[in-house]
Structure formats: structure tokens, C-alpha cells
Design a protein around this motif. Structure first.
Motif, PDB file in Angstrom:
ATOM      1  N   TYR B 410       0.824  -1.211   0.000  1.00  0.00           N
ATOM      2  CA  TYR B 410       0.000   0.000   0.000  1.00  0.00           C
ATOM      3  C   TYR B 410       0.862   1.267   0.000  1.00  0.00           C
ATOM      4  O   TYR B 410       0.393   2.330   0.365  1.00  0.00           O
ATOM      5  CB  TYR B 410      -0.975  -0.012   1.187  1.00  0.00           C
ATOM      6  CG  TYR B 410      -2.191  -0.867   0.934  1.00  0.00           C
ATOM      7  CD1 TYR B 410      -3.302  -0.352   0.272  1.00  0.00           C
ATOM      8  CD2 TYR B 410      -2.232  -2.194   1.333  1.00  0.00           C
ATOM      9  CE1 TYR B 410      -4.413  -1.132   0.012  1.00  0.00           C
ATOM     10  CE2 TYR B 410      -3.344  -2.998   1.077  1.00  0.00           C
ATOM     11  CZ  TYR B 410      -4.433  -2.453   0.418  1.00  0.00           C
ATOM     12  OH  TYR B 410      -5.538  -3.227   0.156  1.00  0.00           O
ATOM     13  N   ASN B 411       2.125   1.125  -0.373  1.00  0.00           N
ATOM     14  CA  ASN B 411       3.040   2.245  -0.576  1.00  0.00           C
ATOM     15  C   ASN B 411       3.298   3.092   0.666  1.00  0.00           C
ATOM     16  O   ASN B 411       3.304   4.322   0.605  1.00  0.00           O
ATOM     17  CB  ASN B 411       2.552   3.144  -1.722  1.00  0.00           C
ATOM     18  CG  ASN B 411       2.575   2.408  -3.043  1.00  0.00           C
ATOM     19  OD1 ASN B 411       3.481   1.631  -3.303  1.00  0.00           O
ATOM     20  ND2 ASN B 411       1.568   2.645  -3.867  1.00  0.00           N
ATOM     21  N   LEU B 412       3.501   2.420   1.786  1.00  0.00           N
ATOM     22  CA  LEU B 412       3.799   3.133   3.032  1.00  0.00           C
ATOM     23  C   LEU B 412       4.931   4.140   2.854  1.00  0.00           C
ATOM     24  O   LEU B 412       4.877   5.246   3.386  1.00  0.00           O
ATOM     25  CB  LEU B 412       4.190   2.119   4.122  1.00  0.00           C
ATOM     26  CG  LEU B 412       4.770   2.713   5.391  1.00  0.00           C
ATOM     27  CD1 LEU B 412       3.688   3.412   6.195  1.00  0.00           C
ATOM     28  CD2 LEU B 412       5.432   1.647   6.252  1.00  0.00           C
ATOM     29  N   PHE B 413       5.946   3.757   2.052  1.00  0.00           N
ATOM     30  CA  PHE B 413       7.123   4.618   2.001  1.00  0.00           C
ATOM     31  C   PHE B 413       6.924   5.868   1.141  1.00  0.00           C
ATOM     32  O   PHE B 413       7.812   6.685   1.035  1.00  0.00           O
ATOM     33  CB  PHE B 413       8.357   3.810   1.567  1.00  0.00           C
ATOM     34  CG  PHE B 413       8.875   2.985   2.704  1.00  0.00           C
ATOM     35  CD1 PHE B 413       9.673   3.565   3.677  1.00  0.00           C
ATOM     36  CD2 PHE B 413       8.514   1.662   2.841  1.00  0.00           C
ATOM     37  CE1 PHE B 413      10.132   2.834   4.750  1.00  0.00           C
ATOM     38  CE2 PHE B 413       8.964   0.912   3.922  1.00  0.00           C
ATOM     39  CZ  PHE B 413       9.769   1.491   4.875  1.00  0.00           C
ATOM     40  N   ASP B 414       5.739   6.021   0.566  1.00  0.00           N
ATOM     41  CA  ASP B 414       5.420   7.280  -0.095  1.00  0.00           C
ATOM     42  C   ASP B 414       4.794   8.267   0.881  1.00  0.00           C
ATOM     43  O   ASP B 414       4.592   9.432   0.553  1.00  0.00           O
ATOM     44  CB  ASP B 414       4.458   7.031  -1.259  1.00  0.00           C
ATOM     45  CG  ASP B 414       5.187   6.425  -2.443  1.00  0.00           C
ATOM     46  OD1 ASP B 414       5.847   7.181  -3.163  1.00  0.00           O
ATOM     47  OD2 ASP B 414       5.117   5.192  -2.632  1.00  0.00           O
ATOM     48  N   CYS B 415       4.461   7.785   2.086  1.00  0.00           N
ATOM     49  CA  CYS B 415       3.850   8.655   3.099  1.00  0.00           C
ATOM     50  C   CYS B 415       4.845   9.731   3.513  1.00  0.00           C
ATOM     51  O   CYS B 415       5.998   9.437   3.808  1.00  0.00           O
ATOM     52  CB  CYS B 415       3.449   7.825   4.311  1.00  0.00           C
ATOM     53  SG  CYS B 415       2.961   8.824   5.722  1.00  0.00           S
ATOM     54  N   ILE B 416       4.402  11.000   3.503  1.00  0.00           N
ATOM     55  CA  ILE B 416       5.296  12.093   3.873  1.00  0.00           C
ATOM     56  C   ILE B 416       5.087  12.523   5.324  1.00  0.00           C
ATOM     57  O   ILE B 416       5.636  13.511   5.779  1.00  0.00           O
ATOM     58  CB  ILE B 416       5.124  13.303   2.922  1.00  0.00           C
ATOM     59  CG1 ILE B 416       3.666  13.791   2.918  1.00  0.00           C
ATOM     60  CG2 ILE B 416       5.569  12.943   1.512  1.00  0.00           C
ATOM     61  CD1 ILE B 416       3.474  15.104   2.161  1.00  0.00           C
TER      62      ILE B 416
END
Lengths: 360, 549
Positions: B410-416
Motif C-alpha cells: 500500500y506504498n507506506l514509504f510514499d507517506c510524507i
């Protein structure tokens, strides 16, 4: 000077679960008032009884599950379930029917799955389906609307019918209860009568209005108004009711255009039974609905589709509860296949989209 | 110079937050008193820690380098005033981990005596590489809060032509006004800095983005641009929506381009610098001054006189609070940064660092109790406001159940970590805390994985070496044996030649016949003959396995 540490953001809440639930309850008031006006004391008695049962069941389950009482009892979610369910039950339903429906909703539909936020199915609809399958006869004890020359029971008489199961002297079940317009329409269409014939019918004719059933157009209209307010306040997502009503309109319009004497027009479909209540108050239960934008369109449209199918070809006069539960089942799948595209990513990385061919 | 109406775009989600900016913009940027002692953390930036150049007891001058960068992504720190190095040891520093870090402690001598400063007003004659080097040795890092070494950002690398330089004056977090005040009071420095960066990047176009809630700053910048007579810098007023100051969000608003998830703005021809960074570059180039001070907003309901002040790096925060006339009675949270993304500190004796744009003091009524969280009701408000179009409720679900593979799907590492989701959550779930936890946990696992991979590779190499040695030993033995054998045979042949015996000859002939027969039988086809290449490979592999076991 020393300070406590905490995780960001360092802000005060802008909304809370109990406020959301309270606003939904408030938005139900006009439609509920109209229902009480047309169908008498039974509506209010059912609501009160349902609320008492819901709070008792909730308290019992919180106690058994060793959960804190105060935050969960004050979240208003049990009250909302109770009110939605009470609106779906017939006005002269015996007291035990309401007790079974509401306690099943709270205990089976909600707490056995883990309580608030964890139930995959709409608790009110779970309760409703349990009683409509188990007690089909009692579920037909609707009263005639307080217009068009039908007589109505007083407060004490209603109490007597609900709690003692005995009807006032000089009356019969047939004189105090009556099939709903949806039910009548379905039965009579099944007897090869045309819609025009049914509207002209000596016995059944007066229960229909130019829009839908007498009283029902007001009830649905006021639930629609409350629902629009909720959508405006962003308490509910407008896409679910839009999908539901849009699909129901599309299907009923197509079939009515094809054969207007045996398929009811969209106005009748949209303003009969609990459609507006379902579209704005039941289908929009966030816990059991899809959470993505596209998923919500499909979720709403799916409910509209099943309502039309069950109403038209199914064996129940109204199919809201089944339609909602069916779509509840699809919610996790819908969520998975309708994920939004994350910023800076390509669509091909997401489920349901074609994978980009690896470049040689 | 002429303000063109620039087309703007939107990013998904975002919030309209109460600005709370006016509290700290009433007075000009204040000067702070020289503190008696300064504690300068050696590591104040993203990247490698520098090597300390001074020793305890050394006298240092204002602007003298205390460390030297050890890697490409690194920045030195400098003495903020003249004085004596009192200590070089671990001290508590402002960091979410609350860990101590190596610091140089300087006791000020009150003379504030500068090193020899060299102005490079002729910077246009300098090559981009020399300019970058100057910026690098001035210790300049991104002053918007992230503190990434600026010299690295000024080097987009070969093959990257930078078309647009964006100077970020959005300052979208509530309460913070240090960039606003800088633009109001020192717009000329920002413009000069932008010119220098444009030169270093060889860029012909520069946009300065400022949220439209700062009309004074926009006016000051426009005046400075017309005074300087530059025609390639445009000031763009952008809508006030949090987090429009985020690098990727601002690029989207200004250009409608999305920086790829695994890429940098330079990949799409853009470099972004904060207004404070631009001003710091101006000071470094025109005045030779390294980065030894910054503007800090000291504000919040818990502060008596909110204001902005120019602060030497290493000044204890308590001195700033004192200058702002102290705490209000019910102050209970000290935050570095803004209310949305800042982190809390447990005490106010920590030093100001290069990344410290704001000290926010909140009172007890300004935040919720984290322990009052209710279950998620999947209302989806978080997804509606997420500027990265994530599904925060799904991330929360998987993070709380420690389902770390799913959470990455779920693309956690795109969270800013902007905090929008937690801000709107009706269940008051500290969502960002869950995402930080999951990120840390995944990083730890990757590190462990790397360690075990490393160990496995080492083991494999050792095994291979041992096998090789064994094979070589066996080979040597075999050769030796063969030689011995040959020698024996040769000796025997010699004997045969000398002692002719018909009986022996007959026996030898019979033996030869038997051997011949055996050899013929051996020549007959076997099931291992005529193998396909693939089968042969399998057989070889099986043999190899047998050998290694």
C-alpha cells in the motif's frame, strides 16, 4: 523546564465518532417524524423499544468483552443501529420481534465480529434479515397510512397490540394491518393485473398516490432531505447514494419504457419503501461500505441493482437488506481493485490494471 | 520582473488549516543576546557526520569550521562565535529519538571575532563546481526543516538539465513565520540567492512560490526583483492549502508534474530550494559567511510574546523562550517545527540546530489525548485528505497488525507524514505514529536481512575456498601417486626386459586379454551416455552437491 512528548500532529480533533453518529441520527428526524405521522404510534414505540434493547445488548457485550463502557456507550452507534432497524420493522410487530432483531444486530452482527469498526455486515440489516426469514408472518404487520380514510389505533391500543399481542375489541388483524404498496403491487402484478388496473382497483387503489404509495412519497422525500444535508456536511459520502439511486433509476426507467404496464416507473421505485433511508443512512454505514471513491460508486450501484432485481423478480417485496448484505460481502474486494493511484506511481503497479511490459 | 499570471494545478487532498501566523509577525526579526555557551551538534543534517577538526582548549574564531565533511552527502558545522572549545562529547540534541549526539561546546569570549571573510560578488565568473564547493564548505543545508546538504542538490548530475528552479516560500504549516519574515525583511537576499542558484544550475527560469496568505512577502519580493532588474524570476502566489510546501506537492501545483516515487525533482528538470537556504547562499557567496545562524519562530499559545528571532546555531532553546518573555502558565508541549509535522522535545535545554525553523509551545487544551482512540470506522476521511493519494486506513490496519509486506504494497514509504489523516480522523487514532513504527520496523528488518545475507555470503565464500583447497590437495596427491605408479611400471619393464621367461610371458598375455575384454565391456553404451545438455547439467549439479555434502 521538562515536557511530555507525543507524536505529531499536535492538534485538537476536528470531529469524532459520536458526533458523526449523532448528526446521522439528527438527519433521520424529519423522515422519522413523517413515518410516525402516517403510520402512528407504533413507529415511536418501536424506536424506544429498539433503543432500550440496543443499549442493554451493547452494555452486556462490552461487559463480557471487558471493554471500557463510557467511550463505547457514548459513541451513539448502537442507537443508530436501533433506529435504522426500528424504521424497517412493521409498526405492529410484537415486542419480542423487535427484541430479537435488535439484540441479534448488536450481538451477532456487531460484537461477535469484534465490535464497532470490525463488523463486515451492516448490523441493522443482519437483524432485519434474521427476523424476516424467521418470522415472515409477523413482519407483514404494517398499518395503513393515516390518510385516505383508513382508521388508526391510539397509543394505548398500539401498546396493547405490541406488548400483549391482543387486538382491541371489535377489530380484526385484517382491519388494523395492511400490506405495503410495494407488497400489493408485487402481488397484484403477479396476478397479471396491469399497473393501471391496480391504481384503479377498488380495494388497493387508494393506497397509491401519483408518485408512489400514499405517505411514502413524503417519508422518502424527508429522508432524502436529511440525507442531502448529511452529504453536504460531508458526514456521508454522496457517491454511495448517487450510485444506488442512479442505478435504480436507470434500471426501472429502462424496464418501464420497455413495458409500462407491468414495470413500475422510476418515481414509484425511488419513493417506495425504505429507498431513501437505505441510500443515505444504511448503505453509507462506513464500516461496511467500500472506502475508495470508485469503490463507493460500484458499491452504491450494486445495491441499487440488487434492490431492483429482488423487488422485480425476487420473492420479497423489498430487497434492501439483502442487497446491502450482498454488497457488504464485496467491499473488501472492491477496495482492493479500486485503490487510488499513489502520487508518483504508475497505474500499472495497481491491482486490476495491466502490468507494464518490462522494457528489454 | 513582470508578474505573469501563472497557471496552477492541484494535488489530491490537503487541508485548509487555521494559519495562526499573525501572532509572530507583529514585530520585526529580533536579535538574540550572545549566549555564554553554545552546544553545536556535529551532525545536524541528512547524510554522513563530519570529522571534528578542533580539540578541547582550542580557541576558535566566529565562522571557523569545526568539522570537515567526510562524504559526498555531508556538511560541516562552524563556530557561531569566537571563544574556546570547552568540550567535545555526547550531549542531548533535538531529535525525535531523544538520543545524545557528539557536540562541540564553545564558551563564548564575547568578542564575536570573525575569521577572514572573502566576498565572491563576482560569482558569475565561478564555475558551478566551484560554487557548489563554496556552498558545501559554508555548511549550508536545506533550512525548510529537512536539513539536506544544499551542495548535493545543486549538482543534478550529468544528463539532468534543470529547466526550472523553484524557491519554496510556501511555509504551509500553521504558526511558522520565519520564511515569511525573512521574505518581508530580506527579500533582496532571497533574490540574490536565487540568482546564484540559477547560475550554479545554469537555469534560465526561476519561480518563487509563496502562499497567498503572505501578501507582504509577495510585495517585498516583487519590489526586490524590480530593484535587481532580473527578468527570469517570477513570484507566484499559490493557494493556502496544507501541505502545499511539500516539495512534490509544490512541484505538482506549479507544473502539474509528478516527481516519480523513486525519483528526485532533478529527474523531471526541477530543483527546489527553501527561501532561507537561498538567503544563506547569498551570505556565503557575497559575504563569505558560513551558516552559523538562522531565523527561528518562537510562538504558540504557551509563549508570552511570540516573535521571530535570528539565532546562533547552538544557542539553548531556553534562551529563546526567555527572550520571548517565557512560558504561559499552562504550557505543556514543546515542539520543534509546526503542529502538523513537528516533534516534541522533553526539555528546553537543547541547542538550536540548522533545521530548527520553529519552537512551538502548546497549551494542554490544544491537543487530544492519544489514549482516547476509538476503533477505525473506515469513514475514509483520511484517504480524502491524503496529499499522496494513499489509503491511510488500510495502512493503519496493516501496520497495527504488523503486516509489513502488505503495508509496503500500500506504498507506506510514499507517506510524507504530513499528519492530514490523523488531523481529520474521527476516531482520534494517532495514524502517523503507526506509519513511523512500521517504517522503523521495516528498516530494522532490512538491516537484519542485510546482516544475515552478508553472513551467508561470507560462509559461502569460505566453503568454496575450503572446497577448492581440498580439490587441489587431492589433485596433488593423485599426481604424486601417478608419478610413483609410472616409476614402478618403468622399473618393472626394465626387469621384464632383462629376465625373459615364457611362463611369465604367457601369464602376461592372458592378463592382457582379460583387460582388453573389460575395456570393451566398458566401451558399451550406458544410460549416462548421449545425454542432452540439460540432463548433463543436472547430473553435474547432482555430482557437485554430492561432493559438497
Amino acid at each position: 523546564m521538562r515536557f511530555k512528548t507525543a507524536s505529531s500532529p499536535h492538534t485538537t480533533p476536528v470531529s469524532s465518532v459520536n458526533v458523526i453518529m449523532r448528526k446521522v441520527l439528527m438527519a433521520m428526524i424529519p423522515g422519522t417524524a413523517a413515518t410516525a405521522y402516517f403510520f402512528g404510534w407504533g413507529v415511536l414505540i418501536n424506536i424506544c423499544l429498539a433503543c432500550v434493547v440496543a443499549i442493554s445488548s451493547e452494555t452486556l457485550m462490552l461487559y463480557l468483552r471487558k471493554r471500557p463502557m463510557k467511550p463505547y456507550l457514548s459513541d451513539n452507534s448502537a442507537l443508530l443501529t436501533a433506529c435504522l432497524l426500528a424504521m424497517a420493522l412493521p409498526q405492529l410487530a410484537p415486542w419480542w420481534l423487535t427484541v430479537i432483531a435488535v439484540s441479534s444486530a448488536i450481538i451477532l452482527g456487531k460484537h461477535l465480529y469484534g465490535g464497532l469498526g470490525f463488523n463486515p455486515f451492516n448490523p441493522a440489516m443482519v437483524g432485519y434479515v434474521i427476523v424476516i426469514i424467521s418470522f415472515p408472518k409477523e413482519m407483514t404487520q404494517w398499518v395503513p397510512p393515516a390518510v385516505a380514510g383508513y382508521s388508526q389505533l391510539g397509543f394505548l391500543e398500539t401498546l396493547q397490540v405490541i406488548f400483549a399481542g391482543s387486538i382491541p375489541a371489535g377489530m380484526s388483524w385484517d382491519s388494523i394491518t395492511m400490506a405495503t404498496p410495494l407488497d400489493t403491487m408485487k402481488t397484484q402484478l403477479g396476478l397479471e393485473l396491469s399497473i393501471n388496473d391496480i391504481h384503479q382497483h377498488k380495494v388497493y387503489g387508494p393506497m397509491f398516490s401519483s408518485v408512489s404509495g400514499v405517505g411514502w412519497e413524503w417519508i422518502n422525500g424527508l429522508f432524502l432531505a436529511g440525507g442531502l444535508w448529511l452529504a453536504y456536511k460531508r458526514i456521508i459520502d454522496w457517491r454511495i447514494p448517487a450510485g444506488l439511486l442512479g442505478m435504480l433509476f436507470l434500471l426501472s426507467n429502462s424496464f418501464a419504457l420497455y413495458d409500462y404496464s407491468s414495470f413500475t416507473p422510476p418515481t414509484f421505485q425511488l419513493f417506495s419503501g425504505g429507498i431513501m433511508l437505505a441510500a443515505f443512512f444504511i448503505a453509507t454505514d462506513p464500516v461496511t461500505a467500500s472506502t475508495t471513491i470508485r469503490g463507493r460508486w460500484i458499491f452504491g450501484a450494486g445495491i441499487g441493482f440488487f434492490i431492483f432485481v429482488i423487488r422485480t423478480w425476487g420473492s420479497y417485496p423489498d430487497g434492501i437488506a439483502f442487497a446491502v448484505l450482498l454488497m457488504n460481502m464485496t467491499a473488501p474486494l472492491l477496495d482492493y481493485y479500486t485503490m487510488p493511484r499513489t502520487f508518483g506511481h504508475h497505474w500499472s503497479e495497481f491491482p486490476g490494471h495491466h502490468k507494464k511490459e518490462p522494457e528489454e | 520582473m513582470t508578474r505573469t499570471t501563472h497557471q496552477l494545478w492541484h494535488f489530491h487532498g490537503g487541508l485548509k488549516l487555521p494559519g495562526e501566523k499573525h501572532q509572530s509577525t507583529g514585530t520585526p526579526i529580533a536579535r538574540t543576546e550572545l549566549p555564554r555557551q553554545l552546544v553545536i551538534p556535529v551532525h545536524q543534517h541528512i547524510g554522513e557526520t563530519g570529522k571534528v577538526l578542533v580539540n578541547i582548549g582550542d580557541r576558535v574564531l566566529k565562522g571557523q569550521a569545526l568539522t570537515q565533511p567526510t562524504a559526498y552527502v555531508s556538511a560541516p558545522v562552524h563556530a557561531p562565535t569566537s571563544g574556546t572549545v570547552k568540550d567535545i562529547a555526547e550531549y542531548p540534541a533535538p531529535h525525535p529519538s531523544r538520543l545524545s549526539t557528539l557536540c562541540v561546546v564553545i564558551e563564548a569570549d564575547g568578542k564575536d571575532e570573525w575569521i577572514q571573510l572573502e566576498s565572491r560578488a563576482d560569482y558569475k565568473k565561478m564555475s558551478p563546481a566551484d560554487l557548489r564547493n563554496l556552498v558545501r564548505h559554508a555548511g549550508i543545508v536545506g533550512l525548510g526543516g529537512a536539513a539536506f546538504p544544499t551542495s548535493v542538490k545543486l549538482n543534478p548530475g550529468p544528463g539532468h538539465q534543470i529547466k526550472t528552479l523553484i524557491i519554496n516560500g510556501a511555509e504551509c504549516e500553521p504558526y511558522i513565520t520565519c520564511d515569511d519574515m525573512l521574505m518581508r525583511e530580506r527579500a533582496d537576499e532571497v533574490i540574490s540567492g536565487a540568482e546564484i542558484i540559477s547560475h550554479a544550475l545554469n537555469t534560465a527560469h526561476c519561480l518563487i512560490a509563496v502562499e497567498n496568505n503572505k501578501p507582504e512577502a509577495i510585495a517585498a519580493l516583487n519590489t526586490a526583483i524590480s530593484d535587481a532588474g532580473v527578468d527570469y524570476i517570477d513570484v507566484v502566489a499559490i493557494p493556502t492549502i496544507y501541505p502545499t510546501g511539500g516539495e512534490k506537492q509544490l512541484i505538482k501545483v506549479l507544473t502539474n508534474k509528478e516527481v516519480p516515487s523513486d525519483g528526485l525533482p532533478a529527474d523531471i528538470g526541477i530543483v527546489m530550494q527553501n527561501v532561507g537556504t537561498a538567503a544563506a547562499i547569498y551570505r556565503a557567496v557575497f559575504h563569505g559567511q558560513p551558516l552559523i545562524s538562522r531565523i527561528v519562530t518562537v510562538t504558540g499559545k504557551g509563549i508570552t510574546q511570540p516573535q521571530n528571532m535570528e539565532v546562533l546555531i547552538g544557542t539553548p532553546m531556553s534562551a529563546l523562550i526567555e527572550q520571548a518573555c517565557g512560558y504561559q502558565e499552562n504550557a505543556d508541549r514543546l515542539i520543534m517545527g509546526g503542529p502538523m509535522m513537528g516533534f516534541t522535545m522533553h526539555c528546553d535545554s537543547l541547542p538550536v540546530t540548522k533545521g530548527c525553523n520553529c519552537l512551538l509551545v502548546e497549551t494542554a487544551d490544544q491537543h487530544s489525548d492519544e489514549n482516547n482512540a476509538m476503533p477505525c470506522i473506515r469513514c475514509g476521511e483520511c484517504a480524502r485528505v491524503c496529499p499522496v493519494s494513499l489509503l491511510p486506513q488500510q495502512l493503519y490496519w496493516h501496520a497495527s497488525s504488523k503486516n509489513f509486506d502488505q503495508v509496503q504494497d500500500y506504498n507506506l514509504f510514499d507517506c510524507i507524514e504530513c499528519g492530514c489523516c490523523a488531523y481529520v480522523c474521527p476516531s482520534h487514532i494517532p495514524l502517523v505514529q503507526y506509519y513511523r513504527f512500521a517504517k522503523t520496523e521495516i528498516w530494522n528488518r532490512e538491516r537484519d536481512q542485510q546482516k544475515s545475507d552478508h553472513a551467508r555470503i561470507r560462509h559461502d565464500f569460505r566453503q568454496a575456498r575450503l572446497d577448492k583447497e581440498k580439490r587441489e590437495r587431492e589433485e596433488r596427491l593423485r599426481k604424486k601417486k601417478d608419478m610413483l605408479e609410472k616409476k614402478k611400471q618403468a622399473e618393472a619393464a626394465d626387469k621384464n626386459e632383462t629376465e625373459e621367461d615364457p611362463k611369465k610371458a604367457a601369464i602376461a598375455a592372458a592378463l592382457a586379454r582379460v583387460q582388453d575384454k573389460k575395456a570393451k565391456a566398458a566401451d558399451a553404451p550406458k544410460n549416462t551416455d548421449n545425454l542432452t545438455a540439460a540432463q548433463q547439467k543436472q547430473v553435474d549439479e547432482a555430482n557437485k552437491r554430492r561432493e559438497t555434502e
